[in-house]
Design an enzyme around this catalytic site. Structure first.
Site, PDB file in Angstrom:
ATOM      1  N   THR A 125      20.568   2.542   7.626  1.00 56.65           N
ATOM      2  CA  THR A 125      21.811   2.448   7.679  1.00 56.65           C
ATOM      3  C   THR A 125      22.234   0.900   7.885  1.00 56.65           C
ATOM      4  O   THR A 125      21.103   0.140   8.429  1.00 56.65           O
ATOM      5  CB  THR A 125      22.718   3.097   9.105  1.00 56.65           C
ATOM      6  OG1 THR A 125      21.641   2.815   9.939  1.00 56.65           O
ATOM      7  CG2 THR A 125      22.397   4.573   8.862  1.00 56.65           C
TER       8      THR A 125
ATOM      9  N   HIS B  74       8.956   3.142   8.931  1.00 55.01           N
ATOM     10  CA  HIS B  74       8.802   2.406   9.934  1.00 55.01           C
ATOM     11  C   HIS B  74       7.426   2.989  10.723  1.00 55.01           C
ATOM     12  O   HIS B  74       7.377   4.161  10.755  1.00 55.01           O
ATOM     13  CB  HIS B  74       9.942   2.530  10.785  1.00 55.01           C
ATOM     14  CG  HIS B  74       9.908   1.818  11.947  1.00 55.01           C
ATOM     15  ND1 HIS B  74      10.190   0.267  11.825  1.00 55.01           N
ATOM     16  CD2 HIS B  74       9.585   2.031  13.305  1.00 55.01           C
ATOM     17  CE1 HIS B  74       9.867  -0.255  13.155  1.00 55.01           C
ATOM     18  NE2 HIS B  74       9.336   0.906  14.055  1.00 55.01           N
TER      19      HIS B  74
ATOM     20  N   THR C 225      -2.410   5.684   7.449  1.00 57.24           N
ATOM     21  CA  THR C 225      -2.869   6.629   6.671  1.00 57.24           C
ATOM     22  C   THR C 225      -1.859   7.521   6.532  1.00 57.24           C
ATOM     23  O   THR C 225      -1.698   8.344   5.540  1.00 57.24           O
ATOM     24  CB  THR C 225      -4.373   7.120   7.356  1.00 57.24           C
ATOM     25  OG1 THR C 225      -5.333   6.233   7.507  1.00 57.24           O
ATOM     26  CG2 THR C 225      -4.950   8.352   6.377  1.00 57.24           C
TER      27      THR C 225
ATOM     28  N   LEU D 239      19.012  -5.861   5.740  1.00 57.53           N
ATOM     29  CA  LEU D 239      19.822  -5.717   4.693  1.00 57.53           C
ATOM     30  C   LEU D 239      21.341  -5.643   5.252  1.00 57.53           C
ATOM     31  O   LEU D 239      21.517  -5.160   6.565  1.00 57.53           O
ATOM     32  CB  LEU D 239      19.616  -4.495   3.886  1.00 57.53           C
ATOM     33  CG  LEU D 239      18.322  -4.375   2.955  1.00 57.53           C
ATOM     34  CD1 LEU D 239      18.179  -2.892   2.659  1.00 57.53           C
ATOM     35  CD2 LEU D 239      18.537  -5.378   1.791  1.00 57.53           C
TER      36      LEU D 239
ATOM     37  N   SER E 247       0.818  -1.294  -0.021  1.00 55.40           N
ATOM     38  CA  SER E 247      -0.021  -0.148   0.090  1.00 55.40           C
ATOM     39  C   SER E 247       0.946   1.188  -0.064  1.00 55.40           C
ATOM     40  O   SER E 247       0.422   2.183  -0.602  1.00 55.40           O
ATOM     41  CB  SER E 247      -1.076  -0.053   1.320  1.00 55.40           C
ATOM     42  OG  SER E 247      -0.266   0.220   2.387  1.00 55.40           O
ATOM     43  N   ASN E 248       1.964   1.120   0.604  1.00 59.09           N
ATOM     44  CA  ASN E 248       2.859   2.333   0.646  1.00 59.09           C
ATOM     45  C   ASN E 248       3.356   2.418  -0.808  1.00 59.09           C
ATOM     46  O   ASN E 248       3.626   3.624  -1.534  1.00 59.09           O
ATOM     47  CB  ASN E 248       4.149   2.276   1.619  1.00 59.09           C
ATOM     48  CG  ASN E 248       3.537   2.752   2.793  1.00 59.09           C
ATOM     49  OD1 ASN E 248       3.472   4.109   3.053  1.00 59.09           O
ATOM     50  ND2 ASN E 248       3.465   1.836   4.055  1.00 59.09           N
TER      51      ASN E 248
ATOM     52  N   ASN F 221      13.587   4.130   4.012  1.00 59.13           N
ATOM     53  CA  ASN F 221      12.711   3.276   4.739  1.00 59.13           C
ATOM     54  C   ASN F 221      11.631   3.781   5.227  1.00 59.13           C
ATOM     55  O   ASN F 221      11.718   4.981   5.789  1.00 59.13           O
ATOM     56  CB  ASN F 221      13.341   2.003   5.711  1.00 59.13           C
ATOM     57  CG  ASN F 221      12.569   1.155   6.277  1.00 59.13           C
ATOM     58  OD1 ASN F 221      11.614   0.454   5.524  1.00 59.13           O
ATOM     59  ND2 ASN F 221      12.427   0.850   7.458  1.00 59.13           N
TER      60      ASN F 221
ATOM     61  N   MET G  65      10.692  -7.112   3.703  1.00 55.94           N
ATOM     62  CA  MET G  65      10.940  -7.601   5.270  1.00 55.94           C
ATOM     63  C   MET G  65      12.095  -8.459   5.279  1.00 55.94           C
ATOM     64  O   MET G  65      12.359  -9.670   5.891  1.00 55.94           O
ATOM     65  CB  MET G  65       9.832  -8.593   5.582  1.00 55.94           C
ATOM     66  CG  MET G  65       8.248  -7.809   5.567  1.00 55.94           C
ATOM     67  SD  MET G  65       8.282  -6.518   6.993  1.00 55.94           S
ATOM     68  CE  MET G  65       8.215  -7.464   8.303  1.00 55.94           C
ATOM     69  N   ARG G  66      13.197  -8.105   4.673  1.00 52.10           N
ATOM     70  CA  ARG G  66      14.365  -8.625   4.998  1.00 52.10           C
ATOM     71  C   ARG G  66      15.617  -7.434   5.329  1.00 52.10           C
ATOM     72  O   ARG G  66      15.489  -6.513   5.028  1.00 52.10           O
ATOM     73  CB  ARG G  66      14.816  -9.298   3.615  1.00 52.10           C
ATOM     74  CG  ARG G  66      14.295 -10.017   2.612  1.00 52.10           C
ATOM     75  CD  ARG G  66      13.720 -11.237   3.411  1.00 52.10           C
ATOM     76  NE  ARG G  66      14.941 -12.226   3.761  1.00 52.10           N
ATOM     77  CZ  ARG G  66      14.706 -13.258   4.597  1.00 52.10           C
ATOM     78  NH1 ARG G  66      13.687 -13.608   5.149  1.00 52.10           N
ATOM     79  NH2 ARG G  66      15.868 -14.039   4.877  1.00 52.10           N
TER      80      ARG G  66
HETATM   81  C1  GRF Z   1       3.976  -0.604   6.880  1.00 58.46           C
HETATM   82  O1  GRF Z   1       3.259  -0.330   8.137  1.00 58.46           O
HETATM   83  C2  GRF Z   1       5.400  -0.008   6.729  1.00 58.46           C
HETATM   84  O2  GRF Z   1       5.565   0.869   7.583  1.00 58.46           O
HETATM   85  C3  GRF Z   1       6.174  -1.379   7.212  1.00 58.46           C
HETATM   86  O3  GRF Z   1       5.556  -2.360   6.655  1.00 58.46           O
HETATM   87  C4  GRF Z   1       4.367  -2.031   6.171  1.00 58.46           C
HETATM   88  C5  GRF Z   1       4.199  -2.144   4.846  1.00 58.46           C
HETATM   89  O4  GRF Z   1       2.812  -2.012   4.235  1.00 58.46           O
HETATM   90  N1  GRF Z   1       7.606  -1.097   6.979  1.00 58.46           N
HETATM   91  P1  GRF Z   1       2.624  -2.108   2.718  1.00 58.46           P
HETATM   92  O5  GRF Z   1       3.081  -3.180   2.245  1.00 58.46           O
HETATM   93  O6  GRF Z   1       3.185  -0.881   2.396  1.00 58.46           O
HETATM   94  O7  GRF Z   1       0.971  -1.818   2.659  1.00 58.46           O
END
Ligand code: GRF
Length: 220
Positions: free
Chosen positions: A147, A115, A178, A99, A18-19, A113, A96-97
């Site tokens: 980093t 978070h 959101t 680095l 979604s991001n 990134n 989700m890896r």
């Molecule tokens: C988001 O909450 C982001 O902050 C975190 O992983 C989630 C990814 O969500 N790193 P999406 O795949 O962007 O919907």
């Protein structure tokens, strides 16, 4: 139209994306300073791959499982794919890896990134549950340079949301998401336009010195 060539960006995902989708939307604006040249996932089943394809963006899968415990070979393959796409910046969007220092050094100050917490609070996983347990009144999201240490790189932008009395990790997470979708395109625009300057652990935003509003929660 911007006077500068758009920065080419590779977006790395592992899931729903979604991001990534919010970044794709932002890049549709002609004056946005970045364009997405590739979306790369370490998982074949990442839903975001479809969204990218639907938007005409080339996608690649570099499946970490094929490399077993050999993180170096996985990252070399990833690095090659990113280089071949012509990317100048790497955007992690739910990738989700972890680095390794090798990868980070190849892309020093060119990986960002997002978070789902107001760093340095709640690095790592389960941030929404941990925010509720800790009883914080404000929670949110952070965009930062990557980093080799997880979730500690220089902070580019943060967005905060209130924590409500009846929140669950899901309702709070949805509110945070959101704000993620708002700040990630803004933060990438700053980096792509060359408006960020890293000084020690701080990021100076060039041409931005008028932010004076307070943010107080709860509002009563
Ligand atoms: C988001 O909450 C982001 O902050 C975190 O992983 C989630 C990814 O969500 N790193 P999406 O795949 O962007 O919907």
């Amino acid at each position: 139209m911007s006077d500068f060539p758009k920065k080419k960006v590779a977006v790395l995902i592992s899931g729903r994306g979604s991001n990534m989708a919010s970044l794709i939307e932002a890049t549709k604006n002609e004056s946005y300073p970045a364009e997405i040249c590739a979306v790369i996932s370490n998982r074949l089943d990442a839903k975001g791959l479809e969204t990218a394809k639907d938007n005409g963006i080339q996608t690649f899968v570099v499946d970490h499982k094929l490399f077993g415990k050999d993180r170096e070979s996985f990252e070399k393959e990833l690095h090659q794919k990113i280089k071949a796409s012509g990317a100048e910046l790497v955007v992690l969007a739910g990738f989700m890896r972890l680095l390794t220092p090798w990868f980070v050094s190849q892309w020093e100050n060119r990986v960002i990134n997002i978070h789902p917490a107001l760093l340095p609070s709640f690095p790592g996983l389960d941030t929404h549950q941990r925010a509720l347990t800790a009883g914080v009144r404000l929670h949110g999201a952070t965009v930062h340079f990557v980093t080799s240490e997880m979730d500690v790189g220089p902070i580019i932008m943060q967005g905060a949301v209130p924590v409500l009395d009846d929140d669950t990790p899901d309702t709070l997470g949805a509110r945070v998401l959101t704000i993620e979708h708002e700040i990630y395109p803004e933060a990438l625009a700053l980096v792509a336009a060359g408006r960020t300057k890293i000084e020690g652990h701080r990021v100076r935003i060039i041409g931005c010195d008028d932010l004076e509003e307070d943010l107080i929660a709860p509002v009563i």
